[in-house]
Scaffold this motif. Structure first.
Motif, PDB file in Angstrom:
ATOM      1  N   GLY A  48       0.944  -1.169  -0.293  1.00 42.65           N
ATOM      2  CA  GLY A  48       0.060  -0.048   0.458  1.00 42.65           C
ATOM      3  C   GLY A  48       0.771   1.335   0.125  1.00 42.65           C
ATOM      4  N   ILE A  70      -6.157   3.100  -2.890  1.00 42.79           N
ATOM      5  CA  ILE A  70      -6.818   1.555  -2.385  1.00 42.79           C
ATOM      6  C   ILE A  70      -7.744   0.320  -2.981  1.00 42.79           C
ATOM      7  N   ALA A 200      -7.565  -3.874   2.237  1.00 39.90           N
ATOM      8  CA  ALA A 200      -7.149  -2.769   2.161  1.00 39.90           C
ATOM      9  C   ALA A 200      -7.406  -1.755   3.627  1.00 39.90           C
ATOM     10  N   LEU A 204      -4.440   0.854   3.628  1.00 41.22           N
ATOM     11  CA  LEU A 204      -4.167   2.329   3.749  1.00 41.22           C
ATOM     12  C   LEU A 204      -3.430   2.453   4.828  1.00 41.22           C
TER      13      LEU A 204
END
Length: 306
Positions: A48, A70, A200, A204
Motif C-alpha cells: 500500500g 485502495i 485494504a 491504507l
C-alpha cells in the motif's frame, strides 16, 4: 512534567494507536474468522505504501494517490487469496506460517525488482505540511489527518460489522464458521471479501505512514509483530478489542519512550535511568500482553460466543 509536551505525546500515541488499529483490524478479521495465520499482512501494508508513493509521484496528488491505491490493494488481496491463501485454509497453522513467510520473501523480492532497494518518499500538499495550533501548542496537520481518517474508518467498520448483513455474516463466521457454511452461505466468497477488506485496511495504514517514514522494503515486518500483540490483547476476532487495544498500545509505547526515564529517576540514579529506560520502554507492550494472557487469555474484549 511539561503539560504541553504531555499533550503532544498523548496525540502522538493516539496517532500511533490509530495506525495500529488500521493494521490490526484487518488482521483480526482474517485470523478471527478464517482462522488463518497471515504473517504476510505486513507485506500488504508495505505494498500500500509503495502503490501510494508511486501514484503520488505520477499524479502529483497525495489524495488522488490514496483513492487509486485502495482499489489496487483490494485487487492485490483478492489475487493473493485466490492464488496462494485459499489452498491453505485446510492446513494447520504451522503450514500457514511457513507459507505466508514465503509470501513475505516474495513481496520483498517484488519490491526490490520494481522499486529498488532505496526507499520512496511521498510528497504532501502544502496544506498538509503545516501545523495546527491547539491551545498553547502546535501539532502537525498530517498527523491530525491520520487520526481523523482512522476514527472515520473505525466508525465505518463498526457500522458495517454491526448494522449490515455482511457484518452479520462476519460476526457469525467469527463465532462458528462451520454453522455459517451449513446455512448455505458461500463461505469461499465471504473469505475472499474478508481477506480483501483486511488487505485494504493494511494498505491504507501503509499509505498513511509513508509520508512520515517513506516506503521501504520490509517496513511491514516489524510492525506486524506489534499488530499481533494488539489483537491478542484486544481479543482475536474482535474489532472493538482491536480498536481499544491499539490505542492502549500506542499510548503506552509513546508515553513510555518519552517519560519512563523521568519516572525511573525516582528509584535510581539519572545515569542508570537513562540507560534502562529505552530497553524497558520497548518491552512495556510485551509485558502488558503477558499480563493479559496470564489473567484473561481470551483478551480484553473477545467476540461473543467464544
Amino acid at each position: 512534567m511539561d503539560t504541553g509536551l504531555l499533550l503532544i505525546q498523548l496525540l502522538n500515541g493516539l496517532q500511533l494507536g490509530i495506525l495500529l488499529f488500521l493494521l490490526a483490524a484487518g488482521l483480526t478479521l482474517v485470523f478471527g474468522i478464517m482462522d488463518f495465520v497471515n504473517l504476510a499482512h505486513g507485506s500488504l501494508y508495505m505494498m500500500g505504501a509503495f502503490f501510494c508513493a508511486t501514484l503520488a509521484q505520477l499524479t502529483g496528488s497525495f489524495l488522488l494517490a490514496i483513492l487509486l491505491s485502495i482499489p489496487a490493494v483490494i485487487l492485490l488481496g483478492i489475487v493473493v487469496e485466490m492464488i496462494a491463501v485459499r489452498t491453505l485454509y485446510s492446513r494447520d497453522h504451522l503450514d500457514q506460517v511457513l507459507a505466508t513467510f514465503g509470501l513475505i520473501l516474495f513481496f520483498d523480492g517484488l519490491v526490490h525488482l520494481f522499486w529498488g532497494t532505496s526507499g520512496m518518499t511521498v510528497p504532501l500538499p502544502d496544506w498538509l505540511e503545516g501545523q495546527v495550533e491547539i491551545g498553547t501548542f502546535v501539532f502537525p496537520s498530517f498527523r491530525i489527518l491520520i487520526i481523523a481518517t482512522g476514527l472515520l474508518v473505525a466508525l465505518g467498520l463498526y457500522l458495517v460489522v454491526t448494522r449490515t448483513r455482511i457484518g452479520m455474516l462476519i460476526r457469525a463466521g467469527a463465532s462458528n464458521r462451520t454453522m455459517v457454511g451449513a446455512l448455505g452461505i458461500d463461505v469461499k466468497t465471504l473469505f475472499t471479501l474478508v481477506f480483501a477488506g483486511g488487505a485494504a485496511l493494511a494498505g491504507l495504514a501503509g499509505m498513511m505512514i509513508a509520508p512520515i517514514t517513506e516506503a521501504s522494503i520490509g517496513m511491514g515486518n516489524q510492525i506486524i509483530i506489534v499488530a499481533f500483540v494488539v489483537i491478542i490483547i484486544g481479543g482475536i476476532g474482535s474489532i472493538k478489542g482491536a480498536f481499544i487495544a491499539a490505542l492502549i498500545v500506542g499510548l503506552i509505547d509513546t508515553l513510555g519512550r518519552s517519560f519512563l526515564d523521568d519516572l525511573l529517576t525516582v528509584a535510581m540514579s539519572t545515569e542508570a535511568a537513562e540507560t534502562a529506560a529505552p530497553a524497558l520502554s520497548a518491552m512495556l507492550i510485551y509485558i502488558l500482553m503477558a499480563a493479559i494472557l496470564a489473567f484473561r487469555p481470551q483478551g480484553l474484549f473477545p467476540p461473543k460466543g467464544r
